[in-house]
Design a protein around this motif. Structure first.
Motif, PDB file in Angstrom:
ATOM      1  N   ARG A  18      58.112  -8.120  -6.932  1.00 39.70           N
ATOM      2  CA  ARG A  18      56.409  -7.353  -6.557  1.00 39.70           C
ATOM      3  C   ARG A  18      56.320  -7.186  -4.344  1.00 39.70           C
ATOM      4  O   ARG A  18      56.353  -6.034  -4.179  1.00 39.70           O
ATOM      5  CB  ARG A  18      55.382  -7.465  -6.916  1.00 39.70           C
ATOM      6  N   ARG A  19      56.646  -8.137  -4.207  1.00 41.30           N
ATOM      7  CA  ARG A  19      56.335  -8.226  -3.051  1.00 41.30           C
ATOM      8  C   ARG A  19      57.577  -7.706  -2.205  1.00 41.30           C
ATOM      9  O   ARG A  19      57.197  -6.927  -1.172  1.00 41.30           O
ATOM     10  CB  ARG A  19      56.358  -9.679  -1.751  1.00 41.30           C
ATOM     11  N   ARG A 126      48.160 -17.572 -15.747  1.00 43.89           N
ATOM     12  CA  ARG A 126      48.503 -16.353 -15.927  1.00 43.89           C
ATOM     13  C   ARG A 126      47.573 -15.386 -16.050  1.00 43.89           C
ATOM     14  O   ARG A 126      47.560 -14.782 -17.234  1.00 43.89           O
ATOM     15  CB  ARG A 126      50.000 -15.800 -15.538  1.00 43.89           C
ATOM     16  N   PHE A 127      47.427 -13.871 -15.259  1.00 42.84           N
ATOM     17  CA  PHE A 127      46.934 -12.276 -15.860  1.00 42.84           C
ATOM     18  C   PHE A 127      47.779 -11.567 -15.256  1.00 42.84           C
ATOM     19  O   PHE A 127      48.245 -11.355 -13.987  1.00 42.84           O
ATOM     20  CB  PHE A 127      45.518 -12.607 -16.344  1.00 42.84           C
ATOM     21  N   THR A 128      47.149 -10.156 -15.843  1.00 40.79           N
ATOM     22  CA  THR A 128      48.410  -8.942 -15.701  1.00 40.79           C
ATOM     23  C   THR A 128      46.983  -7.467 -15.056  1.00 40.79           C
ATOM     24  O   THR A 128      46.538  -7.852 -16.536  1.00 40.79           O
ATOM     25  CB  THR A 128      49.010  -8.630 -15.807  1.00 40.79           C
ATOM     26  N   CYS A 129      47.377  -7.043 -13.987  1.00 38.44           N
ATOM     27  CA  CYS A 129      46.963  -5.609 -14.275  1.00 38.44           C
ATOM     28  C   CYS A 129      47.015  -5.028 -14.968  1.00 38.44           C
ATOM     29  O   CYS A 129      48.210  -4.804 -14.419  1.00 38.44           O
ATOM     30  CB  CYS A 129      45.917  -4.684 -12.732  1.00 38.44           C
ATOM     31  N   GLY A 130      46.395  -3.909 -15.759  1.00 43.04           N
ATOM     32  CA  GLY A 130      47.379  -3.450 -16.658  1.00 43.04           C
ATOM     33  C   GLY A 130      47.591  -1.907 -16.336  1.00 43.04           C
ATOM     34  O   GLY A 130      48.414  -1.384 -16.644  1.00 43.04           O
ATOM     35  N   ALA A 131      46.440  -1.793 -15.170  1.00 46.42           N
ATOM     36  CA  ALA A 131      46.888  -0.293 -14.461  1.00 46.42           C
ATOM     37  C   ALA A 131      48.346  -0.326 -13.060  1.00 46.42           C
ATOM     38  O   ALA A 131      49.068   0.889 -13.120  1.00 46.42           O
ATOM     39  CB  ALA A 131      45.402   0.016 -13.380  1.00 46.42           C
ATOM     40  N   CYS A 132      48.062  -1.536 -12.210  1.00 48.60           N
ATOM     41  CA  CYS A 132      49.289  -1.273 -11.173  1.00 48.60           C
ATOM     42  C   CYS A 132      50.258  -2.596 -11.920  1.00 48.60           C
ATOM     43  O   CYS A 132      51.254  -2.580 -10.728  1.00 48.60           O
ATOM     44  CB  CYS A 132      48.647  -0.927 -10.103  1.00 48.60           C
ATOM     45  N   GLY A 133      50.137  -3.615 -12.739  1.00 53.37           N
ATOM     46  CA  GLY A 133      50.478  -4.399 -12.904  1.00 53.37           C
ATOM     47  C   GLY A 133      50.699  -5.623 -11.500  1.00 53.37           C
ATOM     48  O   GLY A 133      51.387  -6.433 -11.872  1.00 53.37           O
ATOM     49  N   ALA A 148      38.231  -7.623 -11.393  1.00 55.81           N
ATOM     50  CA  ALA A 148      38.360  -6.188 -11.005  1.00 55.81           C
ATOM     51  C   ALA A 148      39.893  -6.936 -10.329  1.00 55.81           C
ATOM     52  O   ALA A 148      40.202  -7.853  -9.964  1.00 55.81           O
ATOM     53  CB  ALA A 148      37.779  -5.691 -10.103  1.00 55.81           C
ATOM     54  N   CYS A 149      40.846  -5.512 -10.295  1.00 55.19           N
ATOM     55  CA  CYS A 149      41.958  -5.993  -9.766  1.00 55.19           C
ATOM     56  C   CYS A 149      42.553  -5.320  -8.478  1.00 55.19           C
ATOM     57  O   CYS A 149      41.560  -4.958  -7.644  1.00 55.19           O
ATOM     58  CB  CYS A 149      43.089  -4.730 -10.219  1.00 55.19           C
ATOM     59  N   GLU A 151      43.713  -4.872  -6.205  1.00 54.23           N
ATOM     60  CA  GLU A 151      44.847  -3.157  -5.674  1.00 54.23           C
ATOM     61  C   GLU A 151      44.324  -2.711  -5.805  1.00 54.23           C
ATOM     62  O   GLU A 151      44.108  -1.615  -4.948  1.00 54.23           O
ATOM     63  CB  GLU A 151      46.045  -3.792  -5.855  1.00 54.23           C
ATOM     64  N   CYS A 152      43.928  -1.990  -7.185  1.00 54.74           N
ATOM     65  CA  CYS A 152      43.542  -0.940  -7.859  1.00 54.74           C
ATOM     66  C   CYS A 152      41.794  -0.238  -8.102  1.00 54.74           C
ATOM     67  O   CYS A 152      41.250   0.296  -8.434  1.00 54.74           O
ATOM     68  CB  CYS A 152      43.893  -0.505  -8.641  1.00 54.74           C
ATOM     69  N   GLY A 153      41.285  -1.911  -8.392  1.00 50.97           N
ATOM     70  CA  GLY A 153      40.080  -2.521  -8.923  1.00 50.97           C
ATOM     71  C   GLY A 153      40.339  -2.194 -10.362  1.00 50.97           C
ATOM     72  O   GLY A 153      38.892  -2.440 -10.782  1.00 50.97           O
ATOM     73  N   SER A 154      41.645  -1.747 -10.741  1.00 49.88           N
ATOM     74  CA  SER A 154      41.209  -1.642 -12.263  1.00 49.88           C
ATOM     75  C   SER A 154      40.361  -2.796 -12.622  1.00 49.88           C
ATOM     76  O   SER A 154      40.408  -3.898 -12.381  1.00 49.88           O
ATOM     77  CB  SER A 154      42.189  -1.105 -13.018  1.00 49.88           C
ATOM     78  N   THR A 155      39.966  -3.125 -14.476  1.00 48.00           N
ATOM     79  CA  THR A 155      39.112  -4.449 -15.178  1.00 48.00           C
ATOM     80  C   THR A 155      40.080  -4.340 -15.995  1.00 48.00           C
ATOM     81  O   THR A 155      39.994  -5.112 -17.018  1.00 48.00           O
ATOM     82  CB  THR A 155      37.923  -3.575 -15.104  1.00 48.00           C
ATOM     83  N   ASP A 156      40.711  -3.884 -16.035  1.00 50.82           N
ATOM     84  CA  ASP A 156      41.903  -3.700 -17.483  1.00 50.82           C
ATOM     85  C   ASP A 156      43.196  -5.060 -17.232  1.00 50.82           C
ATOM     86  O   ASP A 156      44.348  -5.213 -17.229  1.00 50.82           O
ATOM     87  CB  ASP A 156      42.593  -2.161 -18.078  1.00 50.82           C
TER      88      ASP A 156
END
Ligand code: AP5
Ligand code: ZN
Length: 214
Positions: A18-19, A126-133, A148-149, A151-156
């Motif tokens: 990703r980087r 590990r956990f991952t953001c469901g919206a942006c990965g 909250a992520c 990168e994108c603020g998602s709480t998923d």
């Protein structure tokens, strides 16, 4: 530039890929992500692979080579980061043939070396953001605001079905039996570089950059 990130589950392949996407504009091809998408969208193939992945076994060469072939046949890009592919000698041969057919070269194979004790820790946190990965870790890379992520603020935010002790054992077995022979394969092909995957995320990124800029 086409590169392979090679390493056991939890070595940090996805994190570094990703980087590289952000810093170098390369395209990440993660067969794990593609298979999880197929599973989530409920396609026939997704149904077939779901149990295999949950157990920690490898999906068939035919399926993953097909997925990669589809992506390579798409529009031309600056380069690919192969993340989690190839994982068997048959997949490595297939990738070589696909790249040759397109007149592309393989520029580096970066082996990320991490010992098993650290992998258990990495995977269980590990956990991952469901919206942006974006990929996080309970202790080494927590979100700035809890739940909250960054990168994108998602709480998923979610954990993977195969990130449990039993599946991890099987994933490691598969890695040592079927994937680790690729280290010798690429060493003899002359494009293997090894980085210390136990270092902090920024330091691993520096080692990877040093390989790409050599
Ligand atoms: P896949 O999704 O490829 O999983 P994997 O290889 O097990 O790799 P991971 O995603 O678990 O780890 P990673 O190296 O990307 O580490 P990450 O950056 O997340 O494959 C899943 C399944 O799909 C397979 O088991 C198989 O069934 C199937 N499959 C996929 N490809 C296939 C193929 N080619 N052939 C057949 N089957 C295939 O980092 C892990 C954690 O550590 C994160 O929490 C992260 O924040 C943290 N972390 C990362 N770097 C550091 C660091 N330097 N210091 C501290 N913490 C760090
Ligand atoms: Zn996000």
């Amino acid at each position: 530039t086409n590169i392979i990130l090679l390493g056991p589950p939890g070595a940090g392949k996805g994190t570094q890929a990703r980087r590289l996407v952000e810093e170098r504009g390369l395209v990440q091809l993660s067969t794990g992500d593609m298979l999880r998408e197929a599973k989530d969208s409920g396609t026939e193939m997704g149904k077939i692979v779901a149990d295999v992945m949950a157990r920690g076994d490898l999906v068939t060469d035919e399926i993953v080579i097909g997925l990669i072939e589809e992506k390579l046949d798409g529009e031309k890009v600056g380069g690919f980061i192969f993340d989690g592919f190839p994982r068997t000698l048959a997949q490595a041969d297939a990738l070589g043939a696909l790249l040759a057919r397109k007149g592309e070269t393989l520029d580096a194979v970066i082996e990320m070396r991490v010992d098993d004790a650290a992998l258990v820790d990495r995977i269980s946190g590990r956990f991952t953001c469901g919206a942006c990965g974006e990929v996080y870790h309970d202790t080494t890379k927590p979100t700035k605001i809890e739940g909250a992520c960054d990168e994108c603020g998602s709480t998923d935010l979610k954990r993977r079905a195969d990130d449990n002790a039993e599946s991890l054992r099987q994933r490691l077995m598969e890695y040592y039996k079927k994937t680790s022979p690729l280290i010798g394969y690429y060493y003899h092909a002359g494009n293997l570089a090894t980085v210390d995957g136990l270092a902090a995320i920024d330091d691993v990124a520096k080692s990877v950059a040093a390989v790409l800029d050599r």
